[in-house]
Design a protein around this motif. Structure first.
Motif, PDB file in Angstrom:
ATOM      1  N   THR A  31     -10.295  -7.340   1.937  1.00 12.04           N
ATOM      2  CA  THR A  31     -10.693  -6.914   3.284  1.00 12.04           C
ATOM      3  C   THR A  31     -10.579  -5.402   3.479  1.00 12.04           C
ATOM      4  N   HIS A  32      -9.566  -4.771   2.844  1.00 13.52           N
ATOM      5  CA  HIS A  32      -9.363  -3.336   3.057  1.00 13.52           C
ATOM      6  C   HIS A  32      -8.622  -2.774   1.844  1.00 13.52           C
ATOM      7  N   ASN A  68      -6.368  -0.600   1.605  1.00 14.67           N
ATOM      8  CA  ASN A  68      -4.968  -0.245   1.847  1.00 14.67           C
ATOM      9  C   ASN A  68      -4.132  -1.386   2.408  1.00 14.67           C
ATOM     10  N   ILE A  69      -4.694  -2.590   2.484  1.00 12.52           N
ATOM     11  CA  ILE A  69      -3.950  -3.696   3.069  1.00 12.52           C
ATOM     12  C   ILE A  69      -2.801  -4.100   2.151  1.00 12.52           C
ATOM     13  N   LYS A  90       0.036  -4.091  -2.605  1.00 11.53           N
ATOM     14  CA  LYS A  90      -1.332  -3.862  -2.144  1.00 11.53           C
ATOM     15  C   LYS A  90      -2.226  -4.987  -2.654  1.00 11.53           C
ATOM     16  N   ASP A 113      -5.351  -4.955  -2.923  1.00  8.84           N
ATOM     17  CA  ASP A 113      -6.351  -4.384  -3.830  1.00  8.84           C
ATOM     18  C   ASP A 113      -5.808  -4.348  -5.264  1.00  8.84           C
ATOM     19  N   TYR A 133     -15.131  -4.551  -0.647  1.00  3.27           N
ATOM     20  CA  TYR A 133     -14.334  -4.456   0.576  1.00  3.27           C
ATOM     21  C   TYR A 133     -15.162  -4.958   1.755  1.00  3.27           C
ATOM     22  N   THR A 134     -14.613  -5.964   2.445  1.00  2.00           N
ATOM     23  CA  THR A 134     -15.387  -6.651   3.493  1.00  2.00           C
ATOM     24  C   THR A 134     -14.955  -6.297   4.909  1.00  2.00           C
ATOM     25  N   GLY A 135     -13.883  -5.531   5.068  1.00  2.00           N
ATOM     26  CA  GLY A 135     -13.387  -5.200   6.399  1.00  2.00           C
ATOM     27  C   GLY A 135     -12.360  -6.220   6.872  1.00  2.00           C
ATOM     28  N   LEU A 136     -11.451  -5.767   7.720  1.00  2.00           N
ATOM     29  CA  LEU A 136     -10.397  -6.645   8.220  1.00  2.00           C
ATOM     30  C   LEU A 136     -10.998  -7.829   8.971  1.00  2.00           C
ATOM     31  N   LYS A 149      -4.062  -7.603  10.118  1.00  2.00           N
ATOM     32  CA  LYS A 149      -3.603  -6.221  10.191  1.00  2.00           C
ATOM     33  C   LYS A 149      -3.285  -5.712   8.798  1.00  2.00           C
ATOM     34  N   LEU A 150      -3.181  -4.395   8.677  1.00  4.44           N
ATOM     35  CA  LEU A 150      -3.021  -3.783   7.359  1.00  4.44           C
ATOM     36  C   LEU A 150      -1.690  -4.125   6.714  1.00  4.44           C
TER      37      LEU A 150
END
Length: 650
Positions: free
Chosen positions: A509-510, A512-513, A549, A551, A573-576, A581-582
């Motif tokens: 999703t991100h 940096n998550i 992480k 990722d 990366y698909t977005g939150l 939340k991160l």
């Protein structure tokens, strides 16, 4: 028929060896006599020759009987090792003594060189006949592996200790015809440039990458069972960059049980790269806590619930009651436990929902559980974002109904399975789990103050108030909060594996998550220990180390699968997602930490809130939830959980 043929084959080999030994033991001493008299038969004195010929039948029978007793005809010589060598040495010593004493006493004292060279030659002949076969097979296998037309895997073994040596030996002497050990890696400089089973130790971990390239390695076996998880993680993080297939020994018990074999190796999993030692729990305390008690596990068919049932079953409960809405999961754990324990475990498996007031009351009234582990919940974040009413009904209201039934039926301990998403929640699931914690804190305070009767009736059941006239509720309520569980239903790793198997892309999703991770057994160990530590009202928190992480997790999993991220398998990366939340937190800012005997388990000091006001708000939220009014439900959740800050979904 096959077994009969197999035995006859080895009987033939034993017969050949017996005939060979018959010739060898006599030829040895005749050659010794011949050597003594300058290799001339005519020079041998008649008395020596007559003594040799008369003693030969006696000596031959003695040798063959001794060899048979020492199992020199029953050994599979292709696997001969120190044990077989020691038996040959013992046989040689005994037969030499018999030769010296026997021929001297019965006939004549022979020349010293006869005894000496006869013993030496006999040992060489007997040893050569056995170990020569093994050396021939090893040589044949060596040349077979060098045949470029045959597929082969060049193996690097990491660890030049006992485990590494046993693994090399298993590959060389076993049936792993496509595996060929090229080199060994070890961080101990004293072992560098030395040989183990004729395999060179080429250096430490810093030469892994270049050695893989220079020698064409395509498999790496990690054989350091005594290494800590952190040490193994550091080495595996180097190895994963090589693109080689990685395998690891599961643990030290294999070394203790002499089970270091290629067949015992397991594929390196992504959790092996997390670098955190497993959580340990004093199982003696837990055993005393669970033994002889009736224990109810709600959501007992799920990932956490089923593992709870497995571990509880090992601690001699009086009765284990599994309660779940999904019958397939219940059936699976039921069959597993019955296969393992049979009639030794009093197991009851029930289907039902914690939302069903009459059903949950019936279960408590009939089975009177001493301890309840409440794992039943909706946990999937994105799905709960679009179904907030169901999250409230199952998580918050279901917990309320189960907690009430526990208080009214004399349950001693009630342990809620919570989540780190309950801390400053940004999603409905996390917010409803925080509401569950508030339910637990409310009930614990009500039990201590004797005000359970003041809690609202949501059962609509005639017998519930009558219970208060029979006894005073004594239930101790606690919550256990932990992060993501590796391998659980809805875990990100099974999703990544499916995406890799389909050729990608792997969706994150991100970039940096981050998330905290733990294994299912660790989570369950924490839950069980929390139940033991409980005094009432606590929120237990696991120190899960450093967050990971997602990722990095995805890219490591791609590398462990033998692919290159963004080359073989795309990372997209698909977005939150809604409610995501991160980062997750283990405690709210207002909560402190209190230590327990287990240094990795802490107690969070609960945030104070108005319990009566909360109950009124919860009852209102329930009304809107059962009317499926999503907007009103979200508004109610915001009023109840003041730390709830949802994403822009509502």
């Amino acid at each position: 028929m096959k077994r009969r043929l197999h035995l006859e084959h080895w009987q033939v080999i034993a017969l050949y060896l017996l005939i060979y030994d018959l010739v060898a033991v006599n030829a040895s001493y005749f050659l010794a006599l011949w050597l003594r008299f300058d290799l001339s038969y005519s020079e041998i004195p008649p008395e020596y020759l007559q003594a040799f010929l008369k003693f030969a039948p006696i000596y031959s029978i003695f040798c063959l009987i001794l060899f048979w007793v020492l199992k020199l005809y029953k050994t599979i010589w292709r696997f001969a090792s120190y044990s077989e060598l020691s038996r040959i040495i013992i046989a040689s010593i005994i037969t030499t003594i018999f030769q010296i004493v026997g021929i001297t006493v019965l006939f004549i004292r022979m020349p010293f060189s006869y005894y000496f060279w006869g013993a030496i030659l006999q040992f060489i002949f007997i040893l050569g006949s056995r170990f020569g076969y093994r050396f021939y097979l090893m040589l044949a296998k060596h040349y077979e592996k060098d045949d470029s037309e045959k597929p082969k895997n060049k193996v690097m073994i990491i660890g030049a200790g006992s485990a590494g040596q046993m693994l090399v030996r298993d590959i060389q002497h076993g049936n792993y015809y496509t595996d060929y050990v090229v080199c060994i890696i070890d961080d101990n400089p004293n072992k560098w440039n030395r040989m183990i089973e004729n395999v060179p130790v080429v250096g430490g971990r810093d030469v892994i990458a270049e050695t893989v390239v220079n020698k064409g390695i395509n498999k790496i076996y990690l054989a350091i069972p005594s290494a800590t998880r952190q040490e193994q993680s550091e080495i595996l993080n180097i190895c994963k960059e090589t693109g080689c297939q990685l395998k690891n020994l599961p643990g030290l018990y294999q070394l203790a049980n002499d089970e270091i074999k290629v067949s015992r190796l397991k594929d390196v999993a992504v959790e092996d790269l997390l670098g955190r030692d497993p959580i340990t729990v004093d199982l003696t305390e837990v055993f005393d806590f669970l033994s002889g008690k009736t224990i109810l596990v709600t959501g007992g068919g799920g990932s956490i619930g089923s593992e709870l049932c497995r571990q509880i079953a090992t601690h001699n409960p009086k009765r284990l009651v599994i309660f779940d809405i999904y019958e397939n999961n219940v059936y699976d754990i039921q069959q597993e436990l019955r296969r393992k324990y049979g009639n030794e475990l009093d197991l009851v498996c029930l289907i039902g929902s914690v939302q069903d007031s009459r059903r949950i009351w019936q279960v408590f009234e009939e089975y009177q559980p001493d301890i309840v582990f409440h794992a039943a919940a909706h946990k999937h974040v994105p799905l709960m974002e679009v179904s907030p009413c169901e999250a409230v009904k199952n998580n918050a209201i279901g917990t309320y109904k189960t907690a009430y039934a526990a208080a009214m039926n004399g349950t001693k301990r009630f342990v809620l399975i919570s989540t780190d998403k309950a801390v400053n929640p940004t999603n409905v699931m996390g917010a409803t789990k925080r509401m569950c914690e508030m339910v637990i804190q409310t009930f614990d305070e009500a039990v201590k103050k004797g005000t359970v009767s003041e809690l609202p009736e949501i059962y609509n059941h005639n017998s519930q108030k009558e219970k208060l006239n029979e006894f005073k509720p004594v239930t101790q309520y606690v919550a256990v909060r932990f992060g993501n569980v590796l391998g659980s239903n809805g875990s990100v790793i099974p999703l990544f594996k499916k995406q890799i198997a389909n050729g990608g892309p792997v969706t994150v999703t991100h970039p940096n998550i981050i998330r905290y991770f733990m294994t299912i057994p660790e989570a369950v160990s924490l839950v069980l220990q929390a139940g033991y530590y409980a005094k009432g009202g606590e929120i237990f928190v696991l120190d899960m180390g450093e967050p990971v992480k997602i990722d990095d997790l995805a890219r490591n999993l791609i590398k462990l699968s033998g692919f290159k991220p963004d080359i073989d398998i795309e990372v997209k990366y698909t977005g939150l997602r809604p409610g995501e939340k991160l980062y997750e937190e283990k405690l709210m800012a207002e909560e402190g930490l209190e230590k327990t005997k287990n240094k990795l388990i802490h107690i969070g000091k609960p945030i104070a809130f108005d319990k009566l006001q909360f109950i009124k708000q919860l009852k209102g939220t329930m009304y809107f939830a059962y009317n499926n009014d999503q907007n009103q439900v979200i508004d109610c959740i915001k009023q109840i959980v003041i730390t709830f800050h949802p994403n822009d979904n509502w």
